[in-house]
Design a protein around this motif. Structure first.
Motif, PDB file in Angstrom:
ATOM      1  N   ASN A 105      -5.990  12.636 -26.378  1.00 26.25           N
ATOM      2  CA  ASN A 105      -7.160  13.809 -26.712  1.00 26.25           C
ATOM      3  C   ASN A 105      -8.214  12.630 -26.593  1.00 26.25           C
ATOM      4  O   ASN A 105      -9.213  13.342 -27.149  1.00 26.25           O
ATOM      5  CB  ASN A 105      -6.841  14.460 -28.028  1.00 26.25           C
ATOM      6  CG  ASN A 105      -5.889  13.380 -29.483  1.00 26.25           C
ATOM      7  OD1 ASN A 105      -6.970  12.141 -29.097  1.00 26.25           O
ATOM      8  ND2 ASN A 105      -6.362  14.281 -30.324  1.00 26.25           N
ATOM      9  N   PHE A 106      -8.341  11.462 -26.979  1.00 26.86           N
ATOM     10  CA  PHE A 106      -9.724  11.046 -27.105  1.00 26.86           C
ATOM     11  C   PHE A 106     -10.605   9.857 -25.784  1.00 26.86           C
ATOM     12  O   PHE A 106     -11.225   9.768 -25.610  1.00 26.86           O
ATOM     13  CB  PHE A 106      -9.585  10.012 -27.759  1.00 26.86           C
ATOM     14  CG  PHE A 106      -8.634   8.695 -28.195  1.00 26.86           C
ATOM     15  CD1 PHE A 106      -9.015   7.730 -27.224  1.00 26.86           C
ATOM     16  CD2 PHE A 106      -6.758   9.187 -28.577  1.00 26.86           C
ATOM     17  CE1 PHE A 106      -8.349   6.381 -27.011  1.00 26.86           C
ATOM     18  CE2 PHE A 106      -6.413   7.475 -28.421  1.00 26.86           C
ATOM     19  CZ  PHE A 106      -7.102   6.529 -27.835  1.00 26.86           C
ATOM     20  N   ALA A 107      -9.079  10.224 -24.646  1.00 23.01           N
ATOM     21  CA  ALA A 107      -9.988   9.777 -23.457  1.00 23.01           C
ATOM     22  C   ALA A 107     -10.870  10.900 -23.077  1.00 23.01           C
ATOM     23  O   ALA A 107     -10.737  12.406 -22.421  1.00 23.01           O
ATOM     24  CB  ALA A 107      -9.030  10.030 -22.663  1.00 23.01           C
ATOM     25  N   CYS A 108     -11.577  10.555 -22.105  1.00 26.13           N
ATOM     26  CA  CYS A 108     -13.010  11.352 -21.614  1.00 26.13           C
ATOM     27  C   CYS A 108     -13.511  10.795 -20.504  1.00 26.13           C
ATOM     28  O   CYS A 108     -13.146   9.337 -19.702  1.00 26.13           O
ATOM     29  CB  CYS A 108     -13.914  11.091 -22.849  1.00 26.13           C
ATOM     30  SG  CYS A 108     -13.782  11.824 -24.627  1.00 26.13           S
ATOM     31  N   ALA A 109     -14.391  11.288 -19.995  1.00 30.94           N
ATOM     32  CA  ALA A 109     -14.692  11.146 -18.272  1.00 30.94           C
ATOM     33  C   ALA A 109     -14.110  11.132 -17.247  1.00 30.94           C
ATOM     34  O   ALA A 109     -12.963  10.771 -17.390  1.00 30.94           O
ATOM     35  CB  ALA A 109     -15.233   9.828 -18.473  1.00 30.94           C
ATOM     36  N   GLY A 115     -16.136  16.136 -21.085  1.00 28.39           N
ATOM     37  CA  GLY A 115     -17.451  14.753 -20.346  1.00 28.39           C
ATOM     38  C   GLY A 115     -18.139  14.440 -21.635  1.00 28.39           C
ATOM     39  O   GLY A 115     -17.347  14.142 -22.690  1.00 28.39           O
ATOM     40  N   VAL A 116     -19.538  14.341 -20.821  1.00 26.78           N
ATOM     41  CA  VAL A 116     -20.044  14.290 -22.687  1.00 26.78           C
ATOM     42  C   VAL A 116     -19.942  14.482 -23.901  1.00 26.78           C
ATOM     43  O   VAL A 116     -20.062  14.240 -24.780  1.00 26.78           O
ATOM     44  CB  VAL A 116     -21.456  13.209 -21.728  1.00 26.78           C
ATOM     45  CG1 VAL A 116     -23.465  12.809 -23.074  1.00 26.78           C
ATOM     46  CG2 VAL A 116     -22.038  12.235 -20.805  1.00 26.78           C
ATOM     47  N   HIS A 117     -20.876  15.425 -23.047  1.00 24.25           N
ATOM     48  CA  HIS A 117     -20.735  16.470 -24.743  1.00 24.25           C
ATOM     49  C   HIS A 117     -19.406  16.277 -25.982  1.00 24.25           C
ATOM     50  O   HIS A 117     -19.417  16.855 -26.532  1.00 24.25           O
ATOM     51  CB  HIS A 117     -20.968  18.001 -24.693  1.00 24.25           C
ATOM     52  CG  HIS A 117     -22.459  17.756 -23.619  1.00 24.25           C
ATOM     53  ND1 HIS A 117     -23.925  17.616 -24.626  1.00 24.25           N
ATOM     54  CD2 HIS A 117     -23.766  17.981 -22.471  1.00 24.25           C
ATOM     55  CE1 HIS A 117     -24.314  17.421 -23.932  1.00 24.25           C
ATOM     56  NE2 HIS A 117     -24.158  17.866 -22.139  1.00 24.25           N
ATOM     57  N   TYR A 118     -18.387  16.935 -24.644  1.00 18.77           N
ATOM     58  CA  TYR A 118     -16.685  16.910 -25.540  1.00 18.77           C
ATOM     59  C   TYR A 118     -16.546  15.495 -26.435  1.00 18.77           C
ATOM     60  O   TYR A 118     -16.123  15.163 -27.776  1.00 18.77           O
ATOM     61  CB  TYR A 118     -16.191  16.269 -24.942  1.00 18.77           C
ATOM     62  CG  TYR A 118     -14.119  16.832 -25.150  1.00 18.77           C
ATOM     63  CD1 TYR A 118     -13.970  17.596 -25.685  1.00 18.77           C
ATOM     64  CD2 TYR A 118     -13.847  15.286 -24.905  1.00 18.77           C
ATOM     65  CE1 TYR A 118     -12.360  17.395 -25.531  1.00 18.77           C
ATOM     66  CE2 TYR A 118     -12.707  15.405 -25.584  1.00 18.77           C
ATOM     67  CZ  TYR A 118     -11.616  15.777 -25.650  1.00 18.77           C
ATOM     68  OH  TYR A 118     -10.307  16.236 -26.267  1.00 18.77           O
ATOM     69  N   ALA A 119     -17.513  14.115 -25.823  1.00 13.60           N
ATOM     70  CA  ALA A 119     -16.902  12.870 -26.451  1.00 13.60           C
ATOM     71  C   ALA A 119     -17.932  13.089 -28.064  1.00 13.60           C
ATOM     72  O   ALA A 119     -17.679  12.389 -28.972  1.00 13.60           O
ATOM     73  CB  ALA A 119     -17.213  11.915 -25.183  1.00 13.60           C
ATOM     74  N   SER A 120     -19.161  13.224 -27.195  1.00 13.94           N
ATOM     75  CA  SER A 120     -20.021  13.304 -28.579  1.00 13.94           C
ATOM     76  C   SER A 120     -19.378  14.198 -29.925  1.00 13.94           C
ATOM     77  O   SER A 120     -19.915  13.924 -30.508  1.00 13.94           O
ATOM     78  CB  SER A 120     -21.862  13.769 -27.786  1.00 13.94           C
ATOM     79  OG  SER A 120     -22.754  13.842 -29.247  1.00 13.94           O
ATOM     80  N   LYS A 121     -18.843  15.341 -29.287  1.00 18.15           N
ATOM     81  CA  LYS A 121     -18.532  16.187 -30.069  1.00 18.15           C
ATOM     82  C   LYS A 121     -17.836  15.663 -30.995  1.00 18.15           C
ATOM     83  O   LYS A 121     -17.341  15.988 -31.905  1.00 18.15           O
ATOM     84  CB  LYS A 121     -18.000  17.542 -29.503  1.00 18.15           C
ATOM     85  CG  LYS A 121     -17.615  18.494 -30.890  1.00 18.15           C
ATOM     86  CD  LYS A 121     -17.222  19.727 -29.471  1.00 18.15           C
ATOM     87  CE  LYS A 121     -16.369  21.135 -30.826  1.00 18.15           C
ATOM     88  NZ  LYS A 121     -16.403  21.996 -29.869  1.00 18.15           N
ATOM     89  N   ILE A 122     -16.709  14.717 -30.482  1.00 22.03           N
ATOM     90  CA  ILE A 122     -15.094  13.831 -31.400  1.00 22.03           C
ATOM     91  C   ILE A 122     -16.112  12.977 -31.776  1.00 22.03           C
ATOM     92  O   ILE A 122     -15.793  13.023 -33.163  1.00 22.03           O
ATOM     93  CB  ILE A 122     -14.117  13.569 -30.324  1.00 22.03           C
ATOM     94  CG1 ILE A 122     -13.922  14.099 -29.445  1.00 22.03           C
ATOM     95  CG2 ILE A 122     -13.343  12.568 -30.878  1.00 22.03           C
ATOM     96  CD1 ILE A 122     -12.801  13.767 -28.643  1.00 22.03           C
ATOM     97  N   LEU A 123     -16.967  12.615 -31.642  1.00 26.11           N
ATOM     98  CA  LEU A 123     -17.737  11.300 -32.843  1.00 26.11           C
ATOM     99  C   LEU A 123     -18.531  11.595 -33.740  1.00 26.11           C
ATOM    100  O   LEU A 123     -18.165  11.273 -34.546  1.00 26.11           O
ATOM    101  CB  LEU A 123     -18.664  10.578 -31.975  1.00 26.11           C
ATOM    102  CG  LEU A 123     -19.007   8.993 -32.057  1.00 26.11           C
ATOM    103  CD1 LEU A 123     -19.558   8.175 -31.070  1.00 26.11           C
ATOM    104  CD2 LEU A 123     -19.753   9.425 -33.028  1.00 26.11           C
TER     105      LEU A 123
END
Length: 335
Positions: A105-109, A115-123
Motif C-alpha cells: 500500500n506504500f508503492a506509488c507512481a 500518484g503524487v497526491h496519494y504519496a503526499s497524503k500518506i507522508l
C-alpha cells in the motif's frame, strides 16, 4: 505463493483487443496509427488477434528521443501504436490485477489512483507521529530503469504466472528493449514491470525489517524511524539487498536527517509535521515567471499556461499566502 495461468487466450480475445484499442487511443486521436485502426477496427484488431494466436507477432521498432525532465536527461523509447501499444494494453487488461495484488500500500507512481497526491497524503499522515518519524532516510536507485536486470525480471514474473504463452510474450517484449539491460521509459508495460521489479523489496522492508513508515515513489524512497542508528543500519542492508537480489545500486546522495529541522522534500513538496510547502526550486520558477510578467507588464500564452500548472500545485499545499502575494503583484502590474 499463488501462480496464475490460462491468461493468454483472454489477451487474444477480440473483445479484449477492442477494449485495449479504446483505452490506448485516449487523447491520441491525431496519431496516424490510431486513425488507421479506427478506419477499419474489425480488420486491424483481427489482424492483431491472428498475430497473437499464431505467435507471429514481433515487437516493433522503438522511436528513441532524449528529453530534459526537471533538469535530468532521460531517454524515452516509444513503440508504434499498431500493433504494439494495443497489444500491451490487451496484456495489462488481463494481468494488472495480478500486479496490484503484489504491490504494497506504500508503492506509488504509475499505479491507478496512486500518484503524487496519494504519496503526499500518506507522508502527511505518517508525520502525525512526530516521535516515530523523528528521522528520515531518503534514498533513490541509480539509473533505475536503465539498470533493471531483464533475467531477474523474468524470474520474478515466473513467481506469479505459469502461463507459458504469456511468459513467452512478456519475454519477447522485455528483450526487445534497446540495449543489453534495462526497460524503456515511455513504454506502457515498463511502468508496471518497474513497480513489480521492486515489489518483493517492498515486502522485505515491511515483513523482515518491520518498517512501519515507508513510501516508495517508483525508485525514490523515504523511510522514517525514531532512531537514527536504526536507519543507518537499514540503509546498509538495503544497499546489500538491492545489489544481491536485484543487481541495483543506490545513489550516493542518500541522506539521514531530522524531519523537524528541514522537513521532507518529496513528490514536489516540502513536508513538515504541521504544514506542507511547495518545493524550493518549484517556488523559484513560479516567482521567476511572475517577476518576468511584472517587468514586461505582459503575460505570454506560454507563461499563462505555466501559471495555471503552478496554481494546481499550490492548491494542494499551504501556498495560499504565496499565491495571494504574487498574484496581487501581477494584477497591479499587468491589469
Amino acid at each position: 505463493m499463488k501462480r496464475y495461468g490460462n491468461i493468454y487466450a483472454k489477451i487474444c480475445d477480440l473483445e479484449n483487443l477492442r477494449i485495449a484499442h479504446r483505452k490506448a487511443r485516449r487523447d491520441k486521436s491525431y496519431y496516424i496509427g490510431v486513425r488507421m485502426v479506427n478506419s477499419d477496427e474489425d480488420f486491424y484488431l483481427q489482424k492483431i488477434q491472428n498475430m497473437l494466436v499464431s505467435k507471429s507477432y514481433y515487437v516493433g521498432k522503438y522511436t528513441v528521443e532524449e528529453i530534459i525532465d526537471k533538469g535530468k536527461h532521460r531517454i524515452i523509447a516509444k513503440l508504434p501504436y499498431f500493433p504494439d501499444r494495443i497489444i500491451q494494453w490487451a496484456i495489462m487488461l488481463q494481468i494488472e490485477s495480478v500486479f496490484n495484488s503484489v504491490f504494497t500500500n506504500f508503492a506509488c507512481a504509475s499505479i491507478k489512483n496512486r500518484g503524487v497526491h496519494y504519496a503526499s497524503k500518506i507522508l502527511k499522515r505518517f508525520l502525525r507521529d512526530e516521535r516515530g518519524t523523528r528521522y528520515c532516510l531518503k534514498l533513490d536507485i541509480k539509473k533505475f530503469y536503465d539498470n533493471v536486470d531483464r533475467e531477474i525480471l523474468k524470474k520474478l514474473l515466473r513467481k506469479k504466472f505459469k502461463d507459458n504463452d504469456l511468459l513467452e510474450l512478456l519475454d519477447k517484449i522485455i528483450d526487445s528493449s534497446p540495449g543489453k539491460k534495462g526497460i524503456p521509459i515511455g513504454s506502457f508495460l515498463s511502468q508496471y514491470f518497474a513497480n513489480f521489479y521492486l515489489s518483493y523489496f517492498d515486502h522485505w522492508l515491511k515483513e523482515v525489517w518491520r518498517v512501519r513508515y515507508v513510501i516508495r515513489y517508483m525508485d525514490d524512497i523515504v523511510i522514517f524511524h525514531s532512531s537514527k542508528l536504526f536507519l543507518h543500519e537499514l540503509k546498509e542492508h538495503i544497499a546489500e539487498y538491492l545489489a544481491v537480489e536485484l543487481n541495483l545500486e543506490l545513489k550516493r546522495n542518500w541522506q539521514i536527517f531530522p524531519v523537524s529541522v528541514r522537513g521532507v522534500d518529496f513528490v514536489g513538496y516540502r513536508h513538515f509535521p504541521k504544514f506542507k510547502l511547495l518545493r524550493k526550486n518549484t517556488c523559484k520558477r513560479f516567482k521567476k515567471i511572475i517577476m518576468k510578467a511584472i517587468k514586461q507588464k505582459f503575460i505570454s500564452l506560454h507563461d499563462y499556461f505555466s501559471l495555471n500548472a503552478y496554481d494546481g500545485w499550490l492548491k494542494w499545499c499551504d501556498g495560499w499566502h504565496l499565491k495571494t502575494k504574487y498574484y496581487q503583484k501581477i494584477r497591479e502590474a499587468v491589469l
